[in-house]
Design a protein around this motif. Structure first.
Motif, PDB file in Angstrom:
ATOM      1  N   THR A 225     -24.691  -2.737  39.851  1.00  0.00           N
ATOM      2  CA  THR A 225     -23.997  -2.783  41.129  1.00  0.00           C
ATOM      3  C   THR A 225     -24.991  -3.192  42.206  1.00  0.00           C
ATOM      4  N   ASP A 226     -24.531  -4.000  43.137  1.00  0.00           N
ATOM      5  CA  ASP A 226     -25.363  -4.369  44.293  1.00  0.00           C
ATOM      6  C   ASP A 226     -25.240  -3.359  45.425  1.00  0.00           C
ATOM      7  N   ASN A 227     -24.327  -2.410  45.274  1.00  0.00           N
ATOM      8  CA  ASN A 227     -24.066  -1.422  46.320  1.00  0.00           C
ATOM      9  C   ASN A 227     -25.111  -0.307  46.250  1.00  0.00           C
ATOM     10  N   GLU A 228     -26.068  -0.342  47.165  1.00  0.00           N
ATOM     11  CA  GLU A 228     -27.174   0.607  47.109  1.00  0.00           C
ATOM     12  C   GLU A 228     -26.745   2.041  47.404  1.00  0.00           C
ATOM     13  N   SER A 229     -25.553   2.224  47.956  1.00  0.00           N
ATOM     14  CA  SER A 229     -25.065   3.575  48.221  1.00  0.00           C
ATOM     15  C   SER A 229     -24.278   4.144  47.042  1.00  0.00           C
ATOM     16  N   ASP A 230     -24.027   3.317  46.038  1.00  0.00           N
ATOM     17  CA  ASP A 230     -23.326   3.793  44.840  1.00  0.00           C
ATOM     18  C   ASP A 230     -24.304   4.604  43.987  1.00  0.00           C
ATOM     19  N   PRO A 231     -23.884   5.761  43.467  1.00  0.00           N
ATOM     20  CA  PRO A 231     -24.812   6.564  42.650  1.00  0.00           C
ATOM     21  C   PRO A 231     -25.290   5.847  41.391  1.00  0.00           C
ATOM     22  N   GLN A 232     -24.600   4.783  40.992  1.00  0.00           N
ATOM     23  CA  GLN A 232     -25.065   4.024  39.837  1.00  0.00           C
ATOM     24  C   GLN A 232     -26.275   3.154  40.167  1.00  0.00           C
ATOM     25  N   TYR A 233     -26.433   2.804  41.428  1.00  0.00           N
ATOM     26  CA  TYR A 233     -27.476   1.836  41.788  1.00  0.00           C
ATOM     27  C   TYR A 233     -28.880   2.253  41.346  1.00  0.00           C
ATOM     28  N   PRO A 234     -29.344   3.468  41.682  1.00  0.00           N
ATOM     29  CA  PRO A 234     -30.714   3.808  41.273  1.00  0.00           C
ATOM     30  C   PRO A 234     -30.883   3.885  39.755  1.00  0.00           C
ATOM     31  N   LEU A 235     -29.813   4.223  39.039  1.00  0.00           N
ATOM     32  CA  LEU A 235     -29.897   4.296  37.580  1.00  0.00           C
ATOM     33  C   LEU A 235     -30.073   2.897  36.990  1.00  0.00           C
ATOM     34  N   SER A 236     -29.229   1.964  37.432  1.00  0.00           N
ATOM     35  CA  SER A 236     -29.332   0.592  36.933  1.00  0.00           C
ATOM     36  C   SER A 236     -30.623  -0.076  37.399  1.00  0.00           C
ATOM     37  N   ALA A 237     -31.048   0.234  38.624  1.00  0.00           N
ATOM     38  CA  ALA A 237     -32.291  -0.350  39.139  1.00  0.00           C
ATOM     39  C   ALA A 237     -33.490   0.102  38.314  1.00  0.00           C
ATOM     40  N   ALA A 238     -33.493   1.365  37.912  1.00  0.00           N
ATOM     41  CA  ALA A 238     -34.586   1.868  37.068  1.00  0.00           C
ATOM     42  C   ALA A 238     -34.583   1.168  35.712  1.00  0.00           C
ATOM     43  N   ASP A 239     -33.392   0.953  35.162  1.00  0.00           N
ATOM     44  CA  ASP A 239     -33.293   0.256  33.877  1.00  0.00           C
ATOM     45  C   ASP A 239     -33.748  -1.195  34.001  1.00  0.00           C
ATOM     46  N   LEU A 240     -33.351  -1.839  35.093  1.00  0.00           N
ATOM     47  CA  LEU A 240     -33.741  -3.233  35.292  1.00  0.00           C
ATOM     48  C   LEU A 240     -35.259  -3.359  35.383  1.00  0.00           C
ATOM     49  N   ALA A 241     -35.877  -2.482  36.143  1.00  0.00           N
ATOM     50  CA  ALA A 241     -37.337  -2.529  36.282  1.00  0.00           C
ATOM     51  C   ALA A 241     -38.011  -2.342  34.926  1.00  0.00           C
ATOM     52  N   TYR A 242     -37.476  -1.424  34.134  1.00  0.00           N
ATOM     53  CA  TYR A 242     -38.051  -1.196  32.801  1.00  0.00           C
ATOM     54  C   TYR A 242     -37.878  -2.431  31.912  1.00  0.00           C
ATOM     55  N   LEU A 243     -36.668  -2.970  31.872  1.00  0.00           N
ATOM     56  CA  LEU A 243     -36.395  -4.110  30.999  1.00  0.00           C
ATOM     57  C   LEU A 243     -37.205  -5.341  31.400  1.00  0.00           C
ATOM     58  N   GLN A 244     -37.419  -5.513  32.692  1.00  0.00           N
ATOM     59  CA  GLN A 244     -38.186  -6.673  33.155  1.00  0.00           C
ATOM     60  C   GLN A 244     -39.640  -6.609  32.698  1.00  0.00           C
ATOM     61  N   SER A 245     -40.119  -5.410  32.432  1.00  0.00           N
ATOM     62  CA  SER A 245     -41.513  -5.259  32.005  1.00  0.00           C
ATOM     63  C   SER A 245     -41.651  -5.146  30.487  1.00  0.00           C
ATOM     64  N   ALA A 246     -40.516  -5.123  29.783  1.00  0.00           N
ATOM     65  CA  ALA A 246     -40.536  -4.857  28.342  1.00  0.00           C
ATOM     66  C   ALA A 246     -40.551  -6.146  27.526  1.00  0.00           C
ATOM     67  N   ILE A 256     -32.157 -10.936  30.852  1.00  0.00           N
ATOM     68  CA  ILE A 256     -31.286  -9.849  31.315  1.00  0.00           C
ATOM     69  C   ILE A 256     -30.142 -10.425  32.139  1.00  0.00           C
ATOM     70  N   HIS A 257     -28.924 -10.115  31.730  1.00  0.00           N
ATOM     71  CA  HIS A 257     -27.731 -10.553  32.460  1.00  0.00           C
ATOM     72  C   HIS A 257     -27.079  -9.329  33.094  1.00  0.00           C
ATOM     73  N   LYS A 258     -26.867  -9.376  34.388  1.00  0.00           N
ATOM     74  CA  LYS A 258     -26.202  -8.267  35.070  1.00  0.00           C
ATOM     75  C   LYS A 258     -24.692  -8.353  34.840  1.00  0.00           C
ATOM     76  N   LEU A 259     -24.113  -7.235  34.426  1.00  0.00           N
ATOM     77  CA  LEU A 259     -22.669  -7.151  34.209  1.00  0.00           C
ATOM     78  C   LEU A 259     -22.134  -6.084  35.163  1.00  0.00           C
ATOM     79  N   PRO A 260     -21.611  -6.504  36.315  1.00  0.00           N
ATOM     80  CA  PRO A 260     -21.226  -5.530  37.343  1.00  0.00           C
ATOM     81  C   PRO A 260     -20.175  -4.529  36.858  1.00  0.00           C
ATOM     82  N   ILE A 261     -20.330  -3.290  37.302  1.00  0.00           N
ATOM     83  CA  ILE A 261     -19.355  -2.242  37.012  1.00  0.00           C
ATOM     84  C   ILE A 261     -18.081  -2.514  37.815  1.00  0.00           C
ATOM     85  N   PRO A 262     -16.988  -1.805  37.546  1.00  0.00           N
ATOM     86  CA  PRO A 262     -15.771  -2.009  38.346  1.00  0.00           C
ATOM     87  C   PRO A 262     -16.045  -1.872  39.844  1.00  0.00           C
ATOM     88  N   ASP A 263     -15.371  -2.710  40.623  1.00  0.00           N
ATOM     89  CA  ASP A 263     -15.592  -2.708  42.074  1.00  0.00           C
ATOM     90  C   ASP A 263     -15.254  -1.364  42.704  1.00  0.00           C
TER      91      ASP A 263
END
Length: 358
Positions: A225-246, A256-263
């Motif tokens: 999600t691009d919505n930084e106020s969504d509680p999913q954002y920090p979880l996905s952001a942490a995963d993205l940072a990990y995957l980018q370094s792996a 890595i392809h972003k697949l947005p969650i329901p709006d």
């Protein structure tokens, strides 16, 4: 040596279970059963389906699939219908010989934070199903694992989440290194990628199959999600940072392809909550509870990708998810299936299916 093939490799069949548990599917499970039948129909377009049903509901299940070919109905008791988590994980060797792995199942956390108090029937399914098919199996007990907590690329790499595999209700006496060694030994993988988190409010302690999946070797989709106020954002952001370094077992950086969650978040309504009937010791739902909706919970069949669709105010994001997955899987038909009723049970299409490799 045995290895766990990737889900996108050829299947012999898919395993599913007929849904009847009132605490998951409601006192009247008809809507959920209708959604399951839609999944049956899509699967049997390109492969066989093994469907388990308990003795009291065997004829109900038989009637529901009477219009379908390629369905093998088996009478077997279960506590619920999460075939991904209670069914065997299948591995095969270089000679093409197949065997199952029967993990220890404790309802996603046992006495620590399990979702129901009696899981004995579920825990017996993996070995019983292998026996029914005449296939050998390994008993991995007391190692606790669910099929939804692992993904593989078929080339030596597994995906898991720290939040699930390191949770107190799984294997608390084992270190991360010991858990990883067991996965490598059982699944025939050489490298385990440990994503930090899964989907917000996922009651499985955040299974990986709801947040990240391989679509090809070296290539993953990540719930986003691009919505930084969504509680999913920090979880996905942490995963993205990990995957980018792996890197994977072959030394490749991941695409890595972003697949947005329901709006729009999908919440459990008062009407939904009133429809359930919970047993003592069973996790309950509350009005306003956010459900762990994600399009990553799709399933590969031999001919298609089956994608959850939530409808209503999420019609646009439903279509977007299908479009992204069609671009990533050009040789498969992308089939969107109504999945709101499956989500209400606590999972989605990937959670109710388990592939049997060819």
């Amino acid at each position: 040596m045995y290895r766990m093939p990737a889900e996108y490799e050829p299947h012999r069949a898919t395993l599913m279970i007929w849904p009847v548990r009132p605490g998951s599917w409601g006192k009247d499970p008809q809507a959920a059963q209708d959604a399951f039948v839609r999944v049956f129909e899509a699967i049997t377009q390109s492969e066989d389906l093994y469907l388990l049903a308990d003795p009291d509901h065997l004829e109900q299940a038989r009637a529901a699939v009477a219009h379908l070919d390629r369905v093998h109905l088996i009478c077997m008791d279960s506590n619920d219908a999460w075939a991904r988590d209670v069914g065997p994980t299948f591995v095969k060797n270089d000679r093409g010989e197949l065997k199952g792995i029967s993990w220890s199942f404790n309802a996603w956390g046992g006495t620590v934070d399990g979702l129901y108090a009696d899981w004995q029937k579920d825990d017996a399914i993996a070995s019983a199903f292998c026996q029914e098919l005449g296939l050998p199996w390994d008993d991995a007990a007391p190692f606790v694992l669910e099929g939804g907590s692992i993904h593989t690329d078929g080339e030596g790499t597994a995906l898991v989440t720290e939040s699930c595999l390191l949770s107190a209700g799984r294997n608390p006496s084992m270190s991360r290194e010991e858990i990883e060694a067991e996965l490598c030994r059982r699944l025939g993988v050489e490298k385990v990628l440990w994503l930090p988190r899964g989907i917000y409010n996922d009651e499985t302690n955040e299974h990986v199959d709801n947040v990240c999946a391989f679509v090809a070797p070296g290539e993953v989709v990540l719930a986003w999600t691009d919505n930084e106020s969504d509680p999913q954002y920090p979880l996905s952001a942490a995963d993205l940072a990990y995957l980018q370094s792996a890197t994977d077992a072959k030394g490749r950086s991941l695409k890595i392809h972003k697949l947005p969650i329901p709006d729009q978040p999908i919440l459990c309504s008062e009407e939904d909550c009133a429809s359930y009937s919970f047993e003592p010791g069973e996790d309950i739902r509350e009005p306003g509870e956010r459900l762990a909706a994600s399009y990553v919970n799709f399933y590969f069949t031999n001919g298609a990708v089956l994608v959850p669709q939530f409808g209503g105010e999420n019609a646009a994001s439903d279509a977007r998810a299908c479009k992204i997955l069609q671009q990533l899987c050009p040789n498969r038909q992308v089939i969107g299936l109504p999945a709101r009723e499956i989500l209400q049970g606590g999972g989605n299409i990937h959670c109710i299916t388990q592939q049997i490799p060819l």
